[in-house]
Write an enzyme that holds these catalytic residues in place. Structure first.
Site, short mmCIF file in Angstrom:
data_model
loop_
_atom_site.label_atom_id
_atom_site.label_comp_id
_atom_site.label_asym_id
_atom_site.label_seq_id
_atom_site.Cartn_x
_atom_site.Cartn_y
_atom_site.Cartn_z
N SER A 89 -9.38 2.29 3.13
CA SER A 89 -8.31 3.39 2.00
C SER A 89 -7.86 2.12 0.94
CB SER A 89 -7.66 3.90 2.68
OG SER A 89 -6.89 3.15 3.53
N SER B 21 -9.48 -0.07 7.35
CA SER B 21 -9.66 -0.01 5.44
C SER B 21 -8.68 -1.46 5.01
CB SER B 21 -8.23 0.69 5.80
OG SER B 21 -8.57 2.54 5.79
N LYS C 55 0.70 -0.91 -0.21
CA LYS C 55 -0.03 0.27 -0.48
C LYS C 55 0.92 1.12 0.29
CE LYS C 55 -3.80 2.11 2.74
NZ LYS C 55 -5.04 1.61 3.92
#
Ligand SMILES: [Zn+2]
Lengths: 481, 480, 92
Positions: free
Chosen positions: B149, B173, B74
């Protein structure tokens, strides 16, 4: 109207650690800009702080020396404000839960002892340094450059109660505190170099009034003298404003050490709102009893207790105690000597006399000399045994300090031990008698005082190595024949 | 297709030399070539670096653990010398001078990092629509969001654009995008995985964890990630178990609490049905399932959106145009530079949360909002503690609905926040939780959340593994 | 709940357009109104939780480890001069 002055101090002291408060960068002063930096102290995205154990221990040590209560749990908080010298745009500090509270420090002003309350002792990180371009100060500069070498250096904040009643007391407080910090080895505490900094809150109130007047905060005092002068000036300014029926604005004022006046800093259009909250990246400090005991053990005896001991146990005069306690290094030297040689006054005399004179002339600190306490003591013992004379010892001491040689070597090299062999002295006496027939005649005809001249000649020829009383005795024997 | 293998399957083939890491990595990049223009899961691809690591793994030949496995990271985790943007314009050009601890750990394990995945800017959001660069699409239906996210990581795993991925979870997330994309997402206990190098959103809630195709891969990745890090004061110094040992197909006598507060009117019927089925399935496997109520749950969302933005407002102050990242070209003086840099660099959601957090901490409101939220947080934690006196694990839907349409909630931040109701309480209490596929509705996956006590990741893995071994959901793959 | 958007944006050094100010003002008011539900809970005797997992005294030894990537740090500076980070003139 008569006014009473109220002063409280806020002191920042750089702690003597090798590395920074929350990262492993060096705290060394004077490096090339931005060389003692790393991702952590430049606030790179994603970095995290980790507390420096030594910094916490030094702050606790200070708090204990200031008779504070060490809090069971203390917490770091973020103080949020934007400024380029603050890479994260928040400072890690302590707010609601400081390391220690409720202490005191005794000061002496005009021979009178006074106890000043300590509100709190806490830890925080220092900010970086701004270099302004196009002007000496921020005002008028066209651009500024930021150096983060100092960012994150451990700072200890000490806040006093508003117990000080005059600029002189404030100065005395700073001096006493400096001495204490140096003594326990937590800070080199040099105001001129910025390792000890001080801001002051000052207000005046009519004598007898209980309510405090409006205070101003005075900044930029870079020496003890400046503390005194700045507060004197600000005290005078308050008095003038108040006695004319005016009002003091609560504001921060900057001490200009050239004009020796304080200048109001333009107040911000909106008040600071630091939005303190507990630093989520750090955990609380909860010192165990064991840990505290260990820290306490490293502190040793505090200056005040030592002073009492010097006066009562060693029976030293006050003046001596004062001098011997002036710097921690000198005190340590004295006590080292004392361990080996149980004559405090003799040691004190030598330290305060010849040694201090030498240091002064050569602009040296006691830390810089090679002569160890053991060697000094050895010399004192030689005097006691009569191996060397006290007068000679003075010369030997200077020679030792200059050359870095040991006392023993100097004595041996130059053949400086006293002549204890009577035969050798008698030979010299014979020589003197032969060379000074006139004086010998005078003595024999009853001028007794002339003997001292003859003794002097013998001493000269023996290069001071003969014992004067022995010479006189032998001389009289010889001439009485 | 090699890229659709799980890590443990790929590992067997690598270890027996049936395939090479270079082949595996190239298969992943071939898939990226094919589908990335539709998905937009990545912000940066690091093919050269990945192939270099793959070659090194092949040359080394000793395939243990994740050696030679292509993995996506990420883009809020720092990679030295490789763009790390947090999907924010303010960091569009940022080259970190250091590696996050977990990036170092992946390198030490011999994994091949293939790129940095898209996210909601600074991990603030539940859809990746808040990315400063582009929205990631859900591989099951390109008109829906992948969740957020960690939407880029979840979409990449689901579509075979990587074998494994790293996500971060502040209020759901990892788990919510795992649920939306039909993959497995694990949020470890707070302090189990080092946060050093994870660009902070809300420091007291953030935690890095795996996104994977199945429970086994999650355990494998946890073996690499977990552990004390002296650079993270909040990482916990307790031994790390071998999480693979928890992969036991057995839930007999496990006491499982179904959180009734998350099965009410806010949750889709299809989701409720899938969760009830999952509960029955676990029961049929020998577990004891009972309903449990955690009454403070209804306060979790407001608690979260006071605490998280407060911390964020401070964490994001450093993006000021002085040391790194974007600086406005309109910067005649410092103050104007601050205003313009942050105006140009941050997107709307980030600005909104900075505003909210700044307000919650400001003089006069601290006690009423921030401090109050910290106290309610205590009550939520206590609610969990009470529940865990009776239950080994708790289960619930991961999200109240399957993936929603792109744009559907963008105009209403509050309803977006409220959709994180099931995941947020877990972060507030610092607990571990896993989301795994447990059904479909209208062709979109549904996630089952399993919550455990602090440091009870093994229990989660065992329950999840047992459920997975006795169902087929995890075997479904989207067709693109 | 009415918020002084201007003052908050100033504290946060956040430049906002007039539209953003209006929008955020409304949205934040709504969110804060919702947050007022917390007032229903009595928390008088409740300790706040800053860390979900309680810990204490996590310390590092006072040892210098020089950073190997000092120049990479400066490389990210939007403007630098004389090995320092450059900022425009500071108007207080
Ligand atoms: Zn550093």
């Amino acid at each position: 109207m008569k006014y009473e002055t109220i002063i409280g101090l806020e002191i920042h002291a750089q702690l003597l650690t090798e590395s920074k408060m929350f990262c492993a960068c060096s705290t060394k002063f004077g490096a090339k800009p931005n060389t003692n930096i790393c991702p952590v102290c430049t606030g790179q995205p994603g970095v995290l702080p980790v507390m420096n154990q030594k910094a916490i221990e030094l702050a606790i040590k200070t708090a204990l020396a200031l008779n504070c209560k060490i809090e069971k749990s203390s917490v770091f908080a973020r103080k949020n404000y934007f400024y380029p010298d603050l890479p994260k745009d928040f400072q890690i500090s302590q707010y609601e839960l400081p390391l220690a509270t409720l202490g005191h420090l005794d000061i002496v002003v005009e021979g009178k002892k006074k106890r000043i309350g300590i509100t709190r002792v806490h830890l925080e990180e220092d900010a970086g340094k701004l270099v302004h371009k196009g002007a000496a100060r921020i005002m008028g500069a066209t651009e500024s450059l930021v150096d983060y070498n100092r960012t994150g250096v451990p700072l200890m904040e000490i806040v006093s109660e508003p117990d000080l009643r005059s600029p002189a007391e404030a100065k005395a407080f700073m001096e006493t505190l400096q001495h204490l910090l140096q003594f326990i080895g937590v800070c080199d505490a040099k105001m001129e170099e910025g390792s000890l900094r001080c801001d002051a809150n000052i207000s005046l109130r009519p004598a007898g009034e209980q309510k405090f007047g409006t205070k101003t905060e005075v900044k930029n005092m870079n020496s003890f003298k400046a503390v005194f002068k700045a507060l004197k000036a600000e005290e005078k300014r308050h008095e003038e404003v108040l006695s004319e029926g005016g009002k003091i604005n609560q504001e921060t004022r900057f001490f200009d050490d050239i004009t020796e006046q304080t200048i109001g800093m333009r107040s911000k259009e909106y008040a600071h709102d630091y939005r303190y909250f507990p630093e989520p990246d750090l955990v609380p400090i909860e010192p165990s009893a064991d840990w505290l005991a260990k820290i306490k053990n490293t502190s040793g005896e505090l200056p005040e207790a030592k002073r009492d001991r010097f006066l009562n146990e060693y029976k030293l005069p006050e003046a001596d105690a004062e001098v011997l306690l002036a710097t921690p290094a000198l005190t340590a030297y004295f006590e080292e000597c004392l361990k080996l040689y149980d004559h405090p006054k003799t040691i004190a005399n030598w330290l305060m006399g010849d040694l201090t004179a030498y240091l002064k002339t050569n602009n040296l600190a006691i830390e810089q000399i090679n002569l160890t306490p053991a060697q000094l003591v050895e010399m004192l013992q030689m005097i006691d045994k009569g191996t060397i004379s006290g007068k000679l010892a003075k010369t030997i001491l200077v020679e030792a300090l200059k050359s870095g040689k040991t006392i023993k070597d100097i004595v041996a090299e130059q053949g400086l031990t006293q002549i204890s062999d009577e035969g050798e002295i008698k030979n010299i006496i014979d020589e003197v008698i032969e060379k000074n027939p006139k004086q010998v005649g005078e003595f024999r005809s009853g001028k007794d005082a002339v003997v001292m001249f003859l003794v002097g000649q013998v001493m000269k020829l023996s290069k001071g190595r003969a014992k004067p009383d022995a010479v006189q005795k032998l001389l009289r024997q010889k001439l009485g024949q | 297709m090699l890229n659709n293998l799980t890590a443990h399957e790929a590992h067997s083939l690598l270890a027996s030399k049936k395939i090479s890491s270079v082949e595996l990595t190239e298969a992943v990049f071939a898939q990226i070539e094919k589908t990335e223009n539709k998905l937009k899961a990545y912000v940066t691809l690091t093919k050269d670096e990945a192939l270099k690591r793959a070659k090194a793994a092949d040359n080394n030949g000793n395939f243990t653990g994740l050696a030679g496995i292509p993995i996506a990271i990420k883009d809020n985790m720092c990679t030295k010398g490789i763009l790390t943007t947090c999907s924010s314009k303010i960091l569009a050009n940022y080259l970190p001078p250091y590696d996050a601890t977990i990036v170092e750990k992946l390198a030490a394990a011999g994994a091949a990092p293939i790129g940095k995945t898209n996210l909601d800017e600074f991990a603030m959001g539940s859809s990746t629509e808040n990315s400063g660069f582009h929205t990631t699409h859900n591989p099951w239906d390109l008109n829906t969001v992948p969740g957020g996210s960690s939407g880029g990581s979840a979409a990449a795993v689901a579509s075979g654009e990587c074998i494994l991925a790293l996500g971060s979870d502040t209020g759901g997330s990892i788990r919510q995008p795992a649920s939306f994309c039909g993959v497995v997402g694990l949020k470890p206990t707070y302090g189990r995985v080092s946060r050093y190098g994870l660009v902070a959103f809300a420091s007291s809630l953030d935690q890095i964890g795996p996104l994977a195709k199945d429970v086994t891969d999650s355990a494998w990745l946890m073996n690499v990630l977990a552990g004390y890090d002296p650079k993270d004061s909040t990482s916990v110094d307790i031994p790390v178990p071998d999480y693979r040992m928890a992969l036991v197909n057995d839930v007999k006598k496990f006491r499982i609490g179904l959180i009734s507060d998350l099965m009410g009117k806010g949750t889709d019927e299809a989701v409720k049905a899938a969760i009830k089925d999952a509960a029955r399935k676990l029961e049929s496997l020998g577990a004891i399932v009972e309903e449990v109520s955690l009454p403070t749950f209804e306060y979790a969302v407001p608690t979260y959106y006071l605490i998280a933005p407060a911390e964020a407002s401070s964490n994001l102050a450093r993006f000021d145009g002085v040391k790194f990242g974007h600086r406005s070209s309109d910067a005649p003086d410092l103050l104007t530079m601050y205003y313009n840099t942050r105006r140009e660099g941050f997107g709307a959601e980030v600005k909104r949360r900075i505003m909210l957090g700044t307000y919650a901490l400001s003089a006069g409101y601290y006690d009423a909002y921030y401090l109050k939220a910290l106290k309610v947080r205590t009550l939520i934690k206590q609610d969990f503690e009470k529940a865990f006196k009776h239950f080994d694990v708790l289960i619930s839907p991961t999200a109240p609905s399957p993936a929603f349409k792109i744009g559907e909630k963008a105009a209403d931040p509050l309803s977006m926040y409220l959709s994180d109701i099931a995941t947020i309480p877990v972060n507030l209490a610092g607990l571990p939780a896993i989301s795994l596929p447990c059904g479909f509705s209208g062709g979109l996956p549904i996630g089952l959340q399993i919550i455990g006590e602090a440091f009870a990741e093994e229990k989660l893995l065992q329950v999840a593994y047992t459920y997975e071994q006795n169902t087929e959901w995890h075997k479904r793959r989207p067709t693109l | 709940m009415k918020i002084d958007v201007e003052a908050v944006a100033k504290l946060a050094r956040l430049g906002l357009s007039p539209e953003e100010k209006k929008l955020f003002g409304e949205q934040l008011s709504r969110i804060l109104d919702h947050a007022d539900t917390l007032k229903k809970l009595n928390t008088d005797k409740v300790e706040p939780t800053s860390h979900a997992i309680p810990m204490k005294n996590v310390l590092r030894e006072d040892k210098v480890i020089p950073c190997a990537n000092v120049d990479d740090i400066l490389l990210n500076a939007p403007q630098a001069e004389e090995h320092m980070f450059k900022v425009p003139r500071i108007v207080e």
